[in-house]
Design an enzyme around this catalytic site. Structure first.
Site, PDB file in Angstrom:
ATOM      1  N   HIS A 166       0.866  -1.185   0.000  1.00 50.86           N
ATOM      2  CA  HIS A 166       0.000   0.000   0.000  1.00 50.86           C
ATOM      3  C   HIS A 166       0.902   1.234   0.000  1.00 50.86           C
ATOM      4  O   HIS A 166       2.023   1.183   0.505  1.00 50.86           O
ATOM      5  CB  HIS A 166      -0.829  -0.051   1.289  1.00 50.86           C
ATOM      6  CG  HIS A 166      -1.928   0.934   1.384  1.00 50.86           C
ATOM      7  ND1 HIS A 166      -1.717   2.224   1.806  1.00 50.86           N
ATOM      8  CD2 HIS A 166      -3.252   0.831   1.130  1.00 50.86           C
ATOM      9  CE1 HIS A 166      -2.882   2.869   1.819  1.00 50.86           C
ATOM     10  NE2 HIS A 166      -3.828   2.047   1.416  1.00 50.86           N
ATOM     11  N   ASP A 199       2.889  -5.117   8.121  1.00 56.80           N
ATOM     12  CA  ASP A 199       1.674  -4.319   7.903  1.00 56.80           C
ATOM     13  C   ASP A 199       0.492  -5.290   7.967  1.00 56.80           C
ATOM     14  O   ASP A 199       0.237  -6.034   7.018  1.00 56.80           O
ATOM     15  CB  ASP A 199       1.767  -3.630   6.535  1.00 56.80           C
ATOM     16  CG  ASP A 199       0.471  -2.913   6.172  1.00 56.80           C
ATOM     17  OD1 ASP A 199      -0.497  -3.000   6.940  1.00 56.80           O
ATOM     18  OD2 ASP A 199       0.437  -2.278   5.099  1.00 56.80           O
ATOM     19  N   GLN A 209      -4.710  -5.469   6.577  1.00 57.59           N
ATOM     20  CA  GLN A 209      -5.771  -6.289   5.974  1.00 57.59           C
ATOM     21  C   GLN A 209      -5.990  -7.598   6.713  1.00 57.59           C
ATOM     22  O   GLN A 209      -7.110  -8.088   6.796  1.00 57.59           O
ATOM     23  CB  GLN A 209      -5.443  -6.592   4.505  1.00 57.59           C
ATOM     24  CG  GLN A 209      -5.646  -5.412   3.581  1.00 57.59           C
ATOM     25  CD  GLN A 209      -7.076  -4.875   3.582  1.00 57.59           C
ATOM     26  OE1 GLN A 209      -8.056  -5.596   3.798  1.00 57.59           O
ATOM     27  NE2 GLN A 209      -7.212  -3.583   3.357  1.00 57.59           N
ATOM     28  N   LYS A 216     -10.563  -1.081  10.268  1.00 56.80           N
ATOM     29  CA  LYS A 216     -10.653  -2.216   9.349  1.00 56.80           C
ATOM     30  C   LYS A 216     -10.995  -3.495  10.107  1.00 56.80           C
ATOM     31  O   LYS A 216     -10.990  -4.588   9.537  1.00 56.80           O
ATOM     32  CB  LYS A 216      -9.341  -2.403   8.589  1.00 56.80           C
ATOM     33  CG  LYS A 216      -9.069  -1.296   7.557  1.00 56.80           C
ATOM     34  CD  LYS A 216      -7.880  -1.644   6.711  1.00 56.80           C
ATOM     35  CE  LYS A 216      -7.309  -0.467   5.955  1.00 56.80           C
ATOM     36  NZ  LYS A 216      -8.138  -0.024   4.850  1.00 56.80           N
ATOM     37  N   CYS A 254      -4.722   2.577  -3.732  1.00 63.71           N
ATOM     38  CA  CYS A 254      -3.453   3.025  -3.109  1.00 63.71           C
ATOM     39  C   CYS A 254      -2.318   2.048  -3.367  1.00 63.71           C
ATOM     40  O   CYS A 254      -1.462   1.822  -2.490  1.00 63.71           O
ATOM     41  CB  CYS A 254      -3.604   3.258  -1.604  1.00 63.71           C
ATOM     42  SG  CYS A 254      -4.804   4.508  -1.195  1.00 63.71           S
TER      43      CYS A 254
HETATM   44  C1  PLP Z   1      -2.348  -3.312   3.357  1.00 60.65           C
HETATM   45  C2  PLP Z   1      -2.712  -1.927   3.813  1.00 60.65           C
HETATM   46  N1  PLP Z   1      -1.800  -1.191   4.460  1.00 60.65           N
HETATM   47  C3  PLP Z   1      -2.067   0.041   4.906  1.00 60.65           C
HETATM   48  C4  PLP Z   1      -3.300   0.615   4.721  1.00 60.65           C
HETATM   49  C5  PLP Z   1      -3.548   1.998   5.246  1.00 60.65           C
HETATM   50  O1  PLP Z   1      -4.527   1.970   6.246  1.00 60.65           O
HETATM   51  P1  PLP Z   1      -5.056   3.347   6.853  1.00 60.65           P
HETATM   52  O2  PLP Z   1      -5.654   4.100   5.707  1.00 60.65           O
HETATM   53  O3  PLP Z   1      -6.079   2.926   7.860  1.00 60.65           O
HETATM   54  O4  PLP Z   1      -3.906   4.055   7.428  1.00 60.65           O
HETATM   55  C6  PLP Z   1      -4.284  -0.093   4.045  1.00 60.65           C
HETATM   56  C7  PLP Z   1      -5.597   0.490   3.777  1.00 60.65           C
HETATM   57  O5  PLP Z   1      -6.331   0.076   2.908  1.00 60.65           O
HETATM   58  C8  PLP Z   1      -3.979  -1.408   3.585  1.00 60.65           C
HETATM   59  O6  PLP Z   1      -4.895  -2.151   2.931  1.00 60.65           O
END
Ligand code: PLP
Length: 403
Positions: A117, A194, A197, A220, A360
């Site tokens: 992301h 990370d 998800q 999430k 993203c």
């Molecule tokens: C794999 C992953 N990392 C990071 C993020 C960023 O999350 P946030 O927007 O809650 O900071 C997302 C959001 O879709 C994601 O899917």
């Protein structure tokens, strides 16, 4: 699943159609218990935390810290290893801009993957500009999983930090992150997972995983927006500098110097998002009462059915593969002759909420050779009937766009 009744928004209608909410990878819906906890906080306990010695502030502080303990238990961590942020993005930025900025040097390699992301790419690009680190990108294999054989080749002595996702927000693949973390640990490389998800689908135990940092967002996982979590190994949190400066993160402030508070407060400057943190505890309780076993059974059925039905559509390109029971209920695709944005817009008019675009993940889309995709992402409260509604709508859209 009878659990649907706990999510009031699922009764919403859009243009007279029942809401079909298939955008859970962007944010999940909220159980009534969490909505009630949020409003109860403002009705009964609203006060600032960690500051005043009065019964109301004591109660607010107790509730805030109770959530920290619940998150620690959820991850098998210690309470002072849990830091509240606003979201995953802030968590990765904090680690990059404190730990990595202090302990990496020009020429050190940070290993990411092409599936990350933007929030797990941009902070590292910023650090590259600032201190001259190098970035290396682990490829995905033909099925959309992080390529472990390539990882072994790329794990050179120059790699000093690895920051990777546990699962893809586009392809839905649950990577073999356990092996990556194990191999990194054997070489003494610092790691960040990370978990944005994966956190609402699979139980995580940081001791077993042996990762140094792990980040995710409450929104999430059926929790409120505005709350993120960093798990950080105690020894690392203690040695890294503070992120933001201000109230609560200090021990002493003198005219020409300051000393920092103990962890985790060192990383929580200013008044935190108290109400949402407090309410998040009820989301964790809700998930724990459901049990991972039930959640995973329900989601596997939905995932397999979604893939089975989508694969019957010969006018669709699907990205990734549903392999080895290691897949989130996520599918990204394109309709022949129709742009992803048009598909999402038409579905939306019928109450079917999906996301279209690059989600993203521009580097991943470049790798896949597509400019945009449509993404349907499900949660345990979705149903096979809703999948049938999506499939029917896609057939109708295809008829409309057929040349
Ligand atoms: C794999 C992953 N990392 C990071 C993020 C960023 O999350 P946030 O927007 O809650 O900071 C997302 C959001 O879709 C994601 O899917």
């Amino acid at each position: 699943m009878s659990v649907r009744k706990n999510f009031p928004i699922l009764k919403t209608k859009i243009n007279g159609h029942d809401l079909v909410y298939f955008d859970n990878a962007a944010t999940t819906q909220k159980p009534q218990a969490m909505i009630d906890a949020l409003s109860e906080f403002y009705q009964k306990y609203n006060a600032n935390v960690h500051r005043s010695l009065n019964p109301l502030a004591d109660l607010a502080t107790q509730k805030y810290e109770k959530t920290r303990q619940a998150v620690a238990d959820f991850l098998s961590a210690q309470k002072n290893e849990i830091i509240f942020t606003r979201n995953t993005t802030e968590g990765i930025n904090l680690v990059a801009k404190t730990f990595a900025r202090s302990f990496l040097k020009s020429g050190d390699v940070v290993l990411l993957s092409v599936a990350e992301h933007h929030s797990n790419i941009v902070p590292w690009l910023q650090l590259k500009k600032e201190i001259g680190i190098e970035l290396a990108y682990l490829p995905i294999d033909k099925n959309g999983y992080l390529d472990i054989e390539q990882f072994k080749i790329m794990l050179t002595d120059k790699v000093k930090f690895i920051s990777i996702q546990a699962a893809s927000n586009v392809l839905g693949s649950i990577h073999d992150y356990q092996t990556i973390l194990k191999l990194a640990k054997a070489k003494n490389i610092t790691t960040l997972l990370d978990a944005a998800q994966i956190v609402s689908h699979v139980g995580l135990d940081v001791k077993e995983l042996a990762c140094d940092f792990l980040v995710f967002s409450a929104h999430k996982m059926f929790g409120p927006t505005g709350v993120g979590v960093i798990y950080g190994r105690k020894e690392l949190l203690q040695m890294m500098p503070a992120f933001l400066g201000g109230g609560d993160m200090i021990e002493q402030v003198l005219k020409d110097n300051f000393t920092t508070n103990a962890i985790p407060h060192k990383f929580e400057a200013g008044t935190p998002n108290i109400a949402d943190v407090v309410a998040f505890q009820s989301s964790l309780e809700f998930l724990q009462n459901l049990t991972w076993e039930n959640i995973q059974k329900e989601e596997k059925e939905l995932t397999d059915y979604l893939w089975q039905e989508m694969q019957k559509l010969d006018f669709i390109d699907i990205y990734g593969k549903n392999l080895l029971n290691k897949h989130l209920p996520i599918i990204s695709f394109n309709l022949k002759n129709a742009h992803a944005h048009d598909v999402a817009e038409i579905l939306g008019e019928q109450g079917i909420i999906v996301r279209a675009g690059q989600h993203c993940t521009q580097v991943l889309h470049d790798t896949l050779g597509v400019s945009a995709t449509v993404r349907a992402s499900l949660a345990f409260y979705n149903t096979k009937k809703e999948i049938d509604i999506l499939i029917k709508a896609l057939k109708e859209i295809y008829q409309k766009f057929k040349v």
